[in-house]
Design an enzyme around this catalytic site. Structure first.
Site, PDB file in Angstrom:
ATOM      1  N   SER A   1      21.944  52.775  44.281  1.00 59.67           N
ATOM      2  CA  SER A   1      21.949  52.190  42.932  1.00 59.67           C
ATOM      3  C   SER A   1      21.103  53.001  41.963  1.00 59.67           C
ATOM      4  CB  SER A   1      21.405  50.763  42.989  1.00 59.67           C
ATOM      5  OG  SER A   1      22.028  50.039  44.010  1.00 59.67           O
TER       6      SER A   1
HETATM    7  N1  SAH Z   1      20.199  49.779  48.228  1.00 61.02           N
HETATM    8  C1  SAH Z   1      21.082  50.704  48.869  1.00 61.02           C
HETATM    9  C2  SAH Z   1      22.432  50.585  48.236  1.00 61.02           C
HETATM   10  C3  SAH Z   1      23.530  50.747  49.209  1.00 61.02           C
HETATM   11  S1  SAH Z   1      25.149  50.328  48.593  1.00 61.02           S
HETATM   12  C4  SAH Z   1      20.483  52.113  48.788  1.00 61.02           C
HETATM   13  O1  SAH Z   1      19.345  52.253  48.297  1.00 61.02           O
HETATM   14  O2  SAH Z   1      21.095  53.064  49.265  1.00 61.02           O
HETATM   15  C5  SAH Z   1      25.407  48.751  49.319  1.00 61.02           C
HETATM   16  C6  SAH Z   1      25.478  48.709  50.816  1.00 61.02           C
HETATM   17  O3  SAH Z   1      25.842  47.385  51.200  1.00 61.02           O
HETATM   18  C7  SAH Z   1      26.527  49.618  51.451  1.00 61.02           C
HETATM   19  O4  SAH Z   1      25.883  50.507  52.324  1.00 61.02           O
HETATM   20  C8  SAH Z   1      27.444  48.654  52.187  1.00 61.02           C
HETATM   21  O5  SAH Z   1      27.939  49.167  53.423  1.00 61.02           O
HETATM   22  C9  SAH Z   1      26.538  47.472  52.415  1.00 61.02           C
HETATM   23  N2  SAH Z   1      27.201  46.190  52.686  1.00 61.02           N
HETATM   24  C10 SAH Z   1      28.315  45.649  52.126  1.00 61.02           C
HETATM   25  N3  SAH Z   1      28.588  44.448  52.685  1.00 61.02           N
HETATM   26  C11 SAH Z   1      27.610  44.214  53.620  1.00 61.02           C
HETATM   27  C12 SAH Z   1      27.342  43.157  54.546  1.00 61.02           C
HETATM   28  N4  SAH Z   1      28.118  42.064  54.653  1.00 61.02           N
HETATM   29  N5  SAH Z   1      26.271  43.277  55.357  1.00 61.02           N
HETATM   30  C13 SAH Z   1      25.469  44.362  55.303  1.00 61.02           C
HETATM   31  N6  SAH Z   1      25.670  45.394  54.470  1.00 61.02           N
HETATM   32  C14 SAH Z   1      26.730  45.324  53.636  1.00 61.02           C
END
Ligand code: SAH
Length: 270
Positions: A113
């Site tokens: 993000s």
């Molecule tokens: N805060 C993270 C952002 C990652 S993007 C960073 O600093 O990199 C959001 C993430 O949520 C993705 O990796 C995706 O795979 C995960 N995600 C989506 N649905 C999910 C779920 N039900 N449980 C766990 N992770 C999930």
């Protein structure tokens, strides 16, 4: 803010193995932990291209100054952003964009993000009843570990962090990215975050980096009294918005904030 600084004043170049302690196949048996640790060291070197000056606290400070100039507030999150090297969490080819206010791809169709969105969400989390009382985020649950950058920030501001990722390759990447700091207060889980994480519940703070049509019931159940949850969610109008839920002894109160663009919350693990 918890008074104790955990790990992050470490400069990346100091994380390397001193030559005198370099692993020697002749003297030491190979252990899986050793391989993981070595992979983390290699990753940190790769993500630190020489000449970009990314190790400098000044680059991070400039990013924070820009976020302040945009009107964002929250000394605790700025302090953490000053200590966590964001370039360490993205691919080498993107490292020179790591301190711009932009989301970046982290592979597998996911993104890290924008710093302004991370600061805004953690800032809102800090205004929860228990967080304001205690001066830190307390017991924290993060849904969507991704590359682990936000997890590292939360580790600076919480008593304990559980972070859940559903995609195995990203779970592994976050484990490697975070390994150099040996954060005892962080537990990474490969699982479906829609179910929360009951063994460590209740949580004073819950933050999701992926948005669905509604908030999973497990998140509301696992929120402590005085706890606060923040997550992106589809609004009735169609767009995605930030939703804050506060739990008090009387029940749950929901408020809606600005529009955002997060990746979808999906069920199950891969
Ligand atoms: N805060 C993270 C952002 C990652 S993007 C960073 O600093 O990199 C959001 C993430 O949520 C993705 O990796 C995706 O795979 C995960 N995600 C989506 N649905 C999910 C779920 N039900 N449980 C766990 N992770 C999930």
């Amino acid at each position: 803010m918890s008074g104790k600084r955990r790990g992050f004043p470490l400069e990346l170049e100091k994380v390397g193995t001193p030559a005198s302690r370099a692993p020697s196949a002749a003297r030491e048996p190979l252990r899986p932990q050793r391989l993981l640790h070595q992979a983390a060291l290699d990753a940190s070197r790769l993500a630190t291209p020489s000449g970009l000056g990314l190790d400098s606290a000044h680059v991070r400070q400039r990013m924070i100054d820009r976020l302040r100039a945009e009107g964002l507030r929250g000394e605790a999150v700025f302090d953490a952003m000053g200590r966590v090297p964001r370039h360490h969490f993205v691919d080498t080819a993107l490292a020179n964009q790591a301190y711009e206010d932009t989301s970046l791809p982290i592979g597998h169709g996911q993104t890290i993000s924008k710093p302004s969105v991370v600061a805004r969400m953690i800032g809102l989390l800090y205004e929860g009843t228990n967080a304001r009382r205690d001066g830190h985020l307390g017991r924290t649950l993060e849904i969507g570990t991704g590359c682990g950058y936000q997890t590292a920030l939360l580790a600076c501001m919480a008593r304990h962090v559980v972070s859940i990722e559903r995609l195995r390759p990203l779970f592994d990447k976050a484990r490697i990215n975070l390994a150099p700091w040996r954060l005892d207060q962080v537990r990474l889980v490969h699982g479906d975050g829609m179910l929360g994480h009951a063994p460590r519940a209740p949580y004073d703070s819950l933050i999701a980096a992926a948005g669905g049509d509604d908030l999973p019931a497990a998140w509301l159940d696992q929120l402590a009294v005085g706890g606060r949850l923040i997550a992106p969610m589809q609004s009735a109008g169609g767009g995605q918005v930030l939703v804050v839920v506060d739990r008090s002894a009387a029940g749950w109160t929901r408020s809606q904030h600005e529009g955002v663009h997060f990746v979808p919350l999906k069920s199950g693990v891969v």
